[in-house]
Scaffold this motif. Sequence first.
Motif, mmCIF file in Angstrom:
data_model
loop_
_atom_site.group_PDB
_atom_site.id
_atom_site.type_symbol
_atom_site.label_atom_id
_atom_site.label_comp_id
_atom_site.label_asym_id
_atom_site.label_seq_id
_atom_site.Cartn_x
_atom_site.Cartn_y
_atom_site.Cartn_z
ATOM 1 N N PHE A 72 0.783 -1.066 0.028
ATOM 2 C CA PHE A 72 0.081 0.141 0.015
ATOM 3 C C PHE A 72 0.993 1.119 0.068
ATOM 4 C CE2 PHE A 72 -3.283 2.822 1.148
ATOM 5 C CZ PHE A 72 -4.705 2.108 0.777
ATOM 6 N N PHE A 73 0.444 2.289 -0.858
ATOM 7 C CA PHE A 73 1.431 3.309 -0.835
ATOM 8 C C PHE A 73 1.606 4.156 0.254
ATOM 9 C CE2 PHE A 73 -0.815 7.411 -0.710
ATOM 10 C CZ PHE A 73 -2.165 7.116 -1.003
ATOM 11 N N VAL A 74 2.339 5.035 0.230
ATOM 12 C CA VAL A 74 2.926 5.784 1.892
ATOM 13 C C VAL A 74 3.229 7.132 1.050
ATOM 14 C CG1 VAL A 74 4.436 6.227 3.371
ATOM 15 C CG2 VAL A 74 3.827 3.793 2.749
ATOM 16 N N ARG A 75 2.502 8.225 1.792
ATOM 17 C CA ARG A 75 3.154 9.520 1.449
ATOM 18 C C ARG A 75 3.130 10.299 2.853
ATOM 19 N NH1 ARG A 75 4.720 14.349 1.299
ATOM 20 N NH2 ARG A 75 4.164 15.699 -0.258
ATOM 21 N N ASN A 76 4.400 10.457 3.073
ATOM 22 C CA ASN A 76 4.636 11.247 4.308
ATOM 23 C C ASN A 76 5.288 12.639 4.166
ATOM 24 O OD1 ASN A 76 3.664 8.845 5.866
ATOM 25 N ND2 ASN A 76 5.792 8.051 6.181
ATOM 26 N N HIS A 77 5.101 13.570 5.042
ATOM 27 C CA HIS A 77 5.625 14.806 4.942
ATOM 28 C C HIS A 77 6.797 14.790 5.884
ATOM 29 C CE1 HIS A 77 1.667 15.935 3.131
ATOM 30 N NE2 HIS A 77 2.357 16.694 2.490
ATOM 31 N N TYR A 78 6.769 14.003 6.781
ATOM 32 C CA TYR A 78 7.953 14.073 8.123
ATOM 33 C C TYR A 78 8.202 12.509 8.280
ATOM 34 C CZ TYR A 78 6.259 18.814 7.995
ATOM 35 O OH TYR A 78 5.822 20.314 7.961
ATOM 36 N N GLY A 173 -1.145 14.767 13.741
ATOM 37 C CA GLY A 173 -0.517 13.623 13.884
ATOM 38 C C GLY A 173 0.778 13.591 15.052
ATOM 39 N N PHE A 184 1.913 19.071 10.201
ATOM 40 C CA PHE A 184 0.940 18.680 8.948
ATOM 41 C C PHE A 184 -0.320 18.583 9.891
ATOM 42 C CE2 PHE A 184 -1.598 15.644 6.897
ATOM 43 C CZ PHE A 184 -1.372 16.185 5.565
ATOM 44 N N SER A 229 -6.762 12.617 5.290
ATOM 45 C CA SER A 229 -6.698 11.494 6.375
ATOM 46 C C SER A 229 -5.616 11.232 7.179
ATOM 47 C CB SER A 229 -6.849 10.182 5.435
ATOM 48 O OG SER A 229 -8.319 10.089 4.863
ATOM 49 N N VAL A 230 -5.641 12.207 8.222
ATOM 50 C CA VAL A 230 -4.362 12.471 8.941
ATOM 51 C C VAL A 230 -3.985 11.096 9.653
ATOM 52 C CG1 VAL A 230 -3.631 13.719 10.888
ATOM 53 C CG2 VAL A 230 -4.826 14.927 9.092
ATOM 54 N N LYS A 231 -2.823 10.791 9.812
ATOM 55 C CA LYS A 231 -2.103 9.704 10.140
ATOM 56 C C LYS A 231 -1.595 9.797 11.736
ATOM 57 C CE LYS A 231 0.646 8.859 6.715
ATOM 58 N NZ LYS A 231 1.465 8.240 5.423
ATOM 59 N N TYR A 252 -2.691 21.684 -1.325
ATOM 60 C CA TYR A 252 -3.881 21.021 -1.336
ATOM 61 C C TYR A 252 -5.143 21.985 -1.629
ATOM 62 C CZ TYR A 252 -1.078 17.521 0.777
ATOM 63 O OH TYR A 252 -0.097 16.776 0.725
HETATM 64 N N1 MTE Z 1 -0.814 12.413 8.119
HETATM 65 C C1 MTE Z 1 0.151 12.875 8.880
HETATM 66 N N2 MTE Z 1 0.182 12.904 10.082
HETATM 67 N N3 MTE Z 1 1.066 13.215 8.145
HETATM 68 C C2 MTE Z 1 1.373 13.170 6.833
HETATM 69 O O1 MTE Z 1 2.406 13.431 6.398
HETATM 70 N N4 MTE Z 1 0.259 12.503 4.737
HETATM 71 C C3 MTE Z 1 -1.384 12.821 4.245
HETATM 72 C C4 MTE Z 1 -2.165 11.888 4.811
HETATM 73 N N5 MTE Z 1 -1.789 12.082 6.322
HETATM 74 C C5 MTE Z 1 0.365 12.689 6.117
HETATM 75 C C6 MTE Z 1 -0.880 12.194 6.817
HETATM 76 C C7 MTE Z 1 -1.089 12.260 2.737
HETATM 77 S S1 MTE Z 1 -0.763 13.794 1.359
HETATM 78 C C8 MTE Z 1 -1.598 11.405 2.065
HETATM 79 S S2 MTE Z 1 -1.810 11.319 0.687
HETATM 80 C C9 MTE Z 1 -2.145 10.042 3.072
HETATM 81 O O2 MTE Z 1 -1.781 10.286 4.239
HETATM 82 C C10 MTE Z 1 -1.185 8.807 2.650
HETATM 83 O O3 MTE Z 1 -1.583 7.995 3.323
HETATM 84 P P1 MTE Z 1 -0.850 6.592 3.287
HETATM 85 O O4 MTE Z 1 0.587 7.005 3.314
HETATM 86 O O5 MTE Z 1 -1.291 5.691 4.425
HETATM 87 O O6 MTE Z 1 -1.020 5.914 2.001
#
Ligand code: MTE
Length: 398
Positions: A72-78, A173, A184, A229-231, A252
């Motif tokens: 599954f893809f991942v997109r993290n800023h930090y 997050g 973020f 969808s904040v992680k 965005y």
């Molecule tokens: N949530 C946090 N806390 N930090 C992040 O960098 N990246 C966001 C989002 N939630 C992000 C985040 C972005 S831009 C996307 S596209 C999705 O998480 C990607 O989810 P995934 O990495 O689980 O596929």
Amino acid sequence: MSLKRREFLARLGQASAAIALSKYAIAPGDLGQALAQEIPGKEDMIVHATSPFLLETKLQYLRTFITPNKHFFVRNHYPAPRLDIETWQLTIEGEVETPLTLKFGDLKQFEEVTLTTWLQCFGNGRSFFVPRASGTPWRYGAIGQAVWKGVRVRDVLLKAGLKVGAKHVASQGYDEPPPGAEPFIRSIPLEKALDPNTLLVYEMNGEPLPLLNGYPVRLLVTGWGGSASVKWLRRMIVTKEEWPGRFMQVAYRVPAGPTPPGANIDSKDMITATRQPVNSFFTSHQGGETLPAGEVRLTGVAYSGETGIDRVEVSIDDGPWRPARIVQPDPSTTTASQRALSWHHWEFSWQASAGKHVLACRAFDWLGRTQPTEQRDIPWNPLGYNYNAIQRIEVTVQ
Ligand code: MTE
């Protein structure tokens, strides 16, 4: 076998040096292959970056209705925080009657919900924009579908009690920005937060969320671009206004109407990007393949934010559009509400004759919306969000 942390970091250091030294010789994706085995919880990804991780799913892993967690893809800023489920906590604050601090076990008091839906980065398909849009050059692999388990954000907010004037819900997050950078934080309108399909999720495909996908709890805003969808959730702040930070006011954002490709458009003149437009693409082929003549099974996916897919069509060599067969979800065994959330897998049987051929696919959603014929018909935005032009690929038949 996983490497020790120190060795892993040393390898990453060498890898970044390799990027710097041979900037033009090694494509980030190629370099990533060498490191792919060392990424926690992930395998065989297209690696756009390792610090922080930007990992794209290979097309072959989008051929199953559910995308495996390890692909599954991942997109993290930090950098991803490593959190302990025992000490993890989430605060609900701002315009609420009773601020809450929830530990993982406290989520049990809310009804558990399971839903199957896709998650797509706003920038999926960015590499197809002409002129080039800035940001990670995702092809089609910044998307995946999973079975998510969690609780409704609505139930948590109602437990806290909303004050009059509450209009937005911002989420942050545990990931820490480097010095000088903003955390973020993204907000969604209260109406979307109260949608029964907006969840706090802790399970993905029957397992705890992978570390890189937000362990232990993330937000899941169905049908909207992934950044909502904040992680690694830490705080949810109910506010009167949209969050003022740069991840809402600068990044965005998309134009409200038609904008010519390459236009110099200021973020102030754009609006917050929300639901994902109708889109479809081939998963059986990516273009450039050489195939034997005869019957070829073309497959692909189609999806549209907050609604279902009505039909998918395929055209060969700019000929008439002909219906593809929806394979999943099966309309005879699923409810309309399930079909509105999940992507659709489709197939098309093509009698291929020798020569070069152009294959195209397009989807229509339940509201009759379809994809732009040309990428120049997508409202241009400099960060390359919401790409959904009709895909056209060329294959050679021998
Ligand atoms: N949530 C946090 N806390 N930090 C992040 O960098 N990246 C966001 C989002 N939630 C992000 C985040 C972005 S831009 C996307 S596209 C999705 O998480 C990607 O989810 P995934 O990495 O689980 O596929």
